[in-house]
Design a protein around this motif. Structure first.
Motif, short mmCIF file in Angstrom:
data_model
loop_
_atom_site.label_atom_id
_atom_site.label_comp_id
_atom_site.label_asym_id
_atom_site.label_seq_id
_atom_site.Cartn_x
_atom_site.Cartn_y
_atom_site.Cartn_z
N PHE A 60 17.48 49.82 -21.73
CA PHE A 60 16.62 49.12 -20.79
C PHE A 60 15.51 50.04 -20.30
O PHE A 60 15.72 51.22 -20.09
CB PHE A 60 17.44 48.62 -19.60
N ASP A 61 14.32 49.46 -20.12
CA ASP A 61 13.18 50.21 -19.61
C ASP A 61 13.37 50.48 -18.12
O ASP A 61 13.98 49.69 -17.40
CB ASP A 61 11.88 49.44 -19.78
N ASP A 62 12.82 51.61 -17.68
CA ASP A 62 12.80 51.87 -16.25
C ASP A 62 11.79 50.94 -15.61
O ASP A 62 10.82 50.52 -16.23
CB ASP A 62 12.39 53.33 -15.97
N GLU A 63 12.00 50.64 -14.34
CA GLU A 63 11.05 49.78 -13.65
C GLU A 63 9.76 50.56 -13.46
O GLU A 63 9.76 51.71 -13.04
CB GLU A 63 11.61 49.35 -12.30
N LEU A 64 8.65 49.91 -13.78
CA LEU A 64 7.35 50.54 -13.64
C LEU A 64 6.89 50.44 -12.19
O LEU A 64 7.17 49.46 -11.50
CB LEU A 64 6.34 49.87 -14.56
N PRO A 65 6.16 51.44 -11.70
CA PRO A 65 5.65 51.36 -10.31
C PRO A 65 4.62 50.24 -10.20
O PRO A 65 3.98 49.85 -11.18
CB PRO A 65 5.02 52.73 -10.09
N ALA A 66 4.44 49.73 -8.99
CA ALA A 66 3.49 48.64 -8.75
C ALA A 66 2.09 49.11 -9.09
O ALA A 66 1.71 50.24 -8.80
CB ALA A 66 3.57 48.19 -7.30
N ASP A 67 1.29 48.23 -9.69
CA ASP A 67 -0.07 48.57 -10.08
C ASP A 67 -0.99 48.35 -8.87
O ASP A 67 -1.36 47.22 -8.56
CB ASP A 67 -0.50 47.72 -11.27
N ARG A 100 21.41 53.12 -20.37
CA ARG A 100 20.12 53.66 -19.93
C ARG A 100 19.09 53.64 -21.06
O ARG A 100 17.91 53.39 -20.83
CB ARG A 100 20.31 55.09 -19.42
#
Length: 73
Positions: free
Chosen positions: A43-50, A40
């Protein structure tokens, strides 16, 4: 020598407590998934859609100084 009569029972109580705590942790699933926490942090967390592509970031006013609140002079 007299201190051993006190220190040995205290050590046995500490060891017994540690063993009991270990078995409690195992029975409650504390050691079920050892890999996820190690990965954890890598790796980066997935960013929300812009949704606001092309919009100015909040706090920035066109032609103004956002820190002082004054416009261009």
């Amino acid at each position: 020598m007299d201190s051993l009569y006190i220190l040995i029972p205290i050590a046995i109580v500490f060891i017994g407590s540690a063993v009991k705590l270990f078995f409690w942790a195992v029975n409650n699933g504390q050691y079920d998934d050892l890999e996820t926490e190690g990965r954890r942090i890598l790796f980066d967390d997935e960013l929300p859609a812009d949704n606001n592509a092309g919009a100015e970031p909040p706090g920035e006013v066109e032609g103004g100084n956002s820190e002082s609140g004054e416009g261009r002079r």
